[in-house]
Design an enzyme around this catalytic site. Structure first.
Site, short mmCIF file in Angstrom:
data_model
loop_
_atom_site.label_atom_id
_atom_site.label_comp_id
_atom_site.label_asym_id
_atom_site.label_seq_id
_atom_site.Cartn_x
_atom_site.Cartn_y
_atom_site.Cartn_z
N TYR A 112 -38.53 -17.56 -28.73
CA TYR A 112 -39.62 -16.87 -29.43
C TYR A 112 -40.30 -15.91 -28.47
O TYR A 112 -40.77 -16.32 -27.40
CB TYR A 112 -40.59 -17.89 -29.97
CG TYR A 112 -41.50 -17.38 -31.08
CD1 TYR A 112 -41.09 -17.45 -32.41
CD2 TYR A 112 -42.74 -16.86 -30.80
CE1 TYR A 112 -41.91 -17.00 -33.43
CE2 TYR A 112 -43.57 -16.40 -31.81
CZ TYR A 112 -43.15 -16.48 -33.13
OH TYR A 112 -43.97 -16.04 -34.14
N TYR A 166 -40.60 -8.51 -36.12
CA TYR A 166 -41.46 -9.70 -36.04
C TYR A 166 -41.51 -10.31 -37.43
O TYR A 166 -42.28 -9.89 -38.28
CB TYR A 166 -42.84 -9.29 -35.56
CG TYR A 166 -43.87 -10.40 -35.59
CD1 TYR A 166 -43.77 -11.49 -34.72
CD2 TYR A 166 -44.94 -10.37 -36.46
CE1 TYR A 166 -44.71 -12.51 -34.74
CE2 TYR A 166 -45.90 -11.38 -36.49
CZ TYR A 166 -45.77 -12.44 -35.63
OH TYR A 166 -46.71 -13.44 -35.64
#
Lengths: 335, 388, 137
Positions: free
Chosen positions: B292, B342
């Site tokens: 991440y 994102y």
């Protein structure tokens, strides 16, 4: 939308005691050195001052000295932001007075003593000590406290060249509109926190904490100039941020200790973007480690952003963000 | 045991953009259709739905749009992007236990053209809920953006290990290099240099603009079913070898500044230990990882927490293209959230599946196992997916 | 320029009065010359918003005017040692500030002058200024 801390209304005797204790603490700090003057004593500012005041005395520029009553001018903030270490032990007490509703301000006394005339080219450094808090007194403007502080200006050889005693009355305005027009505020140059515009209502600060039964003690403490850390009444465990139960022993008997007000930077950030409501950028937020053994987050003030570093010493200070909310913040401490 | 009982049988996504021009519910439906078509599963077969608590599209609303019938399992996972792998973990648990047979995990938002997570919101600390109270120790001081919360950790990490902004920059350079050759990436064809990273403006020191992931509109959906059933479907399954959620002691939402260590990610340590334990694998068994990357510094902390390198060794691990294609461990071959889009970590899970299928735009050779993580600095989750 | 010497002054004698028109220009230019940018000294709206009837003189200027009042009289050779001022009502733009003074003591070579600066609302500043004068040649 917000749950601002309810304005605390403790009995007057306890307010008085708290204010005195804070004032004693501030006085105990002694003299605190401010930032040196931005400019050395110089002819253009003297000429401008003499012209504006209509002072035709030729002695000053003939002899290369400044008019003695200009002493405070050399270290005025002007339009610049707070410069490095330009802090004063006066601010905290005035913030606490504001927090208790003594939001009105009039200057009552200004006494200056000149040990010698300052010369062109000298760069002066001011140093401030909080001297006394007297009250509460009934005055024509309302009930109030007289706060007194002293400033000494030092020359480049670190010798005192002039001194000033300054006294203001911080009073509880009779109406929410501030002091009555029959007795308007005077001015108290020399302390940001006491500027007269603060006698009016301030814009509400938008970033308010939520407060509940578990956290109210902390925010009430801040209003009174105390940094309160939750302590378990049974096992003594300190905890910040606080909560309803002691995770160490399951006790719900909570009390608090008042932190010494010292701390060191554990980590920090400098916020540039995006804009934050109620704030001017850049500003510094730090995780502050307290000698009591807990950490707390707060802003670092009175310090250039590039002078902040991990491990630097801090001392707590209290800033009123509007007419109700006071936040604990951190200024560079004596290391 | 959950190990290998469930698999991801289908992946789907909308385009990634800055202004989708469509409602979030429509984006969700489009991504779910794409995932169902990819798997070769009909909407009527879907009986479970999992999404993020932050998603604005209720499970029943998505079910209505896609024409699903009865649902026997619906669930939400908390803590922002920390939910990503958690949705798959919960779907896997549901199918492994027979609570449902075909579970769709989805995330859909107009994060750029609608509500932007990076913008300060004065309401964050407004309510005396446990989270509002937690935020109230930070928001009044203007510490109220994800970049600010992460920067506080990054500063301490730099101090503890002597890491530099350039070390963070190497992550951004790697992600943008990967995105430059991924046609689905927003930053396709637009690599950056370390110098450009260093010159980009401060957001919250020590984070530059190019340390922060982009903001995107889009949606991703995944179809989870039993491994057995997945083998009968159109695509080769990405077997869920291990799935875990993790929260550390003294955990907070993005502001865990009050526990002993601020230079690691203890919650990711919890996830890592569970993943290795459940899978029986070690870091040497992973050919590519999806870490991440909403902010670069936490990629370093994850490499350490997951055992790819020792504490404080990530800056060295990143040197010489260590996490780039062809490096020690190619990380985020799709370009990650810094480069591709994102979508709260869900696009990374889809990339992991493509790597196992051998269909990625930036295919790593010989991929058997992919480790995937979810949001960092928050209670989080992770997966190890394996070629089935 | 005339300058007084010690022998020329007499205890109890009065200083010549000085009266200054407080035009907005005086209030604003003195505030800026003393580096005081507080809005109440240059921004009428802000001053009124907080209950004042107009912009008003700042304290640094009051101190300077007290000094000027005494040195105008004593001449350039006087050395100012101390100024103690008690502050009263504000000196608003449009008003007139009138100084009067009396020599109240003479000790150890130091002269003390009592000064009173009045405006239409009453005493704006009252206090003393202590100075030394050169001895007669």
């Amino acid at each position: 939308m917000t749950d601002a801390p309810a304005p605390s209304t403790p009995d007057p005797a306890s307010v008085d005691r708290e204010l005195r204790e804070l004032a004693d603490k501030q006085a105990a700090l002694g003299e605190m050195r401010g930032a040196p003057a931005a400019d050395p004593v110089n002819a253009p500012m003297i000429r401008h001052w003499q012209d504006a005041l209509g002072d035709a005395n030729p002695a000053y520029l003939d002899q290369g000295v400044a008019p003695p009553a200009m002493i405070q001018v050399w270290t005025m903030q002007g339009l610049r932001q707070h410069a490095a270490k330009d802090r004063s032990p006066v601010d905290d007490t005035l913030a606490a007075l504001n927090a208790h509703g003594y939001t009105g301000v009039v200057a009552t006394n200004c006494e200056q003593t000149y040990h010698r005339y300052v010369r062109l080219g000298e760069r002066l450094t001011p140093s401030t000590r909080f001297t006394s808090l007297v009250g509460p007194k009934r005055t024509a403007l309302g009930e109030g406290y007289f706060a007194t502080w002293n400033v000494t200006w030092y020359g480049e050889a670190d010798e005192p060249v002039a001194e000033m005693m300054f006294r203001i009355l911080k009073f509880r305005p009779r109406t929410s509109q501030g002091p009555s027009s029959a007795a308007p505020p005077s001015e108290t140059a020399g302390s940001e926190a006491a500027k007269p515009q603060e006698t009016g209502r301030r814009e509400p600060y938008p970033l308010r904490p939520a407060v509940n039964a578990d956290t109210a003690f902390f925010w009430e403490g801040v209003q009174q100039g105390e940094l309160r850390i939750q302590r378990c009444a049974d096992c003594g465990e300190l905890r910040h941020p606080p909560g309803p139960v002691c995770p160490a022993c399951r006790s719900t008997n909570r009390t608090h200790t008042v932190a010494s007000g010292h701390g060191t930077v554990y980590s920090y950030v400098v916020h540039h973007h995006p804009p934050v409501p109620g704030r001017e950028t850049p500003f510094v937020v730090a995780v502050v480690e307290l000698p009591e053994g807990v950490r707390i987050v707060g802003n670092i003030v009175d310090c250039p952003t590039d002078a902040v570093s991990i491990g630097m010493s801090l001392r707590v200070t209290y800033r009123a963000l509007d007419d109700e909310l006071v936040l604990p913040m951190w200024a560079p401490g004596e290391s | 045991m959950l190990k290998s009982r469930a698999a991801i049988a289908g992946i789907g996504a909308t385009e990634f953009s800055k202004r989708s021009g469509r409602s979030e519910l429509r984006l969700a439906a489009e991504a779910v259709f794409a995932a169902l078509d990819d798997a070769g599963v009909a909407p009527g077969d879907v009986d479970g739905m999992v999404t993020f608590t932050q998603d604005t599209n209720q499970e029943i609303a998505v079910a209505r749009e896609i024409g699903a019938g009865e649902l026997t399992y619906f669930s939400r996972v908390e803590y922002g992007g920390g939910a990503a792998c958690g949705t798959v973990a919960q779907a896997a648990m549901a199918v492994a236990t027979g609570v449902a047979t075909t579970v769709v995990c989805y995330r859909a938002f107009n994060e750029r053209s609608g509500r932007r997570f990076g913008q300060p919101d004065a309401r964050l600390g407004g309510q005396p809920t446990s989270q509002g109270l937690e935020m109230s120790w930070h928001v009044p001081f203007g510490l109220m953006t994800p970049a600010g919360w992460v920067a506080m950790f990054a500063q301490r990490y730099m101090h503890t290990y002597g890491a530099t902004s350039e070390d963070f920059g190497r992550v951004a350079v790697a992600m943008r290099r990967h995105a430059s050759t991924n046609p689905a990436a927003w930053f396709h064809g637009r690599p950056i240099t370390l110098a450009e990273h260093q010159e980009s403006k401060w957001i919250v020191e020590p984070l530059h603009l190019l340390d922060c992931c982009q903001e995107s509109d889009g949606a991703v959906a995944l179809v989870v079913t039993t491994t057995e059933r997945a083998r009968d479907l159109r695509r080769s399954p990405a077997v869920i070898t291990a799935a875990a959620q993790g929260s550390g002691a003294g955990q907070m939402m993005m502001t865990s500044y009050y526990r002993d260590d601020m230079s690691g990610l203890p919650e990711m340590g919890v996830v890592g230990r569970r993943l290795w334990e459940m899978s029986g694998l070690t870091p040497q068994d992973i050919q590519t990882a999806i870490l991440y990357d909403h902010f670069t510094p936490f990629v370093l902390a994850q490499l350490e927490e997951l055992g790819f390198c020792g504490r404080g060794e990530a800056p060295g691990y990143l040197q010489d293209g260590g996490i780039e294609l062809g490096g020690r461990l190619p990380v985020n071959p799709n370009g990650g959230q810094l480069g591709e889009a994102y979508i709260h970590g869900m696009n990374g899970i889809a990339e992991a599946v493509r790597q196992l299928r051998g269909t990625s735009a930036n295919q790593v050779s010989g991929v058997r196992n992919v480790l995937v993580t979810a949001g960092t600095g928050v209670p989080t989750s992770g997966l190890i997916l394996s070629a089935g | 320029m005339r300058t007084l010497t010690e022998d020329q002054v007499e205890l109890g004698s009065a200083l010549p009065e000085l009266s200054i028109d407080l035009t907005p220009t005086v209030v604003v230019s003195t505030a800026l010359a003393t580096m005081d940018f507080t809005p109440v000294h240059h921004d009428v709206e802000r001053a009124r918003a907080q209950g004042s009837k107009d912009i008003f003189l700042n304290i640094l200027t009051t101190m300077g005017l007290v000094e000027r009042y005494v040195t105008d009289w004593a001449g350039p050779a006087a050395i100012i040692r101390r100024i103690n001022v008690k502050l009263g009502v504000p000196a608003y733009a449009g008003d007139r500030l009138s100084f009067t003074g009396t020599i109240v003591s003479r000790a150890a070579g130091e002269l003390t002058v009592e000064v009173r600066g009045k405006v239409s609302l009453g005493d704006h500043a009252t206090g003393t200024i202590t100075l030394t004068l050169p001895t007669a040649p």
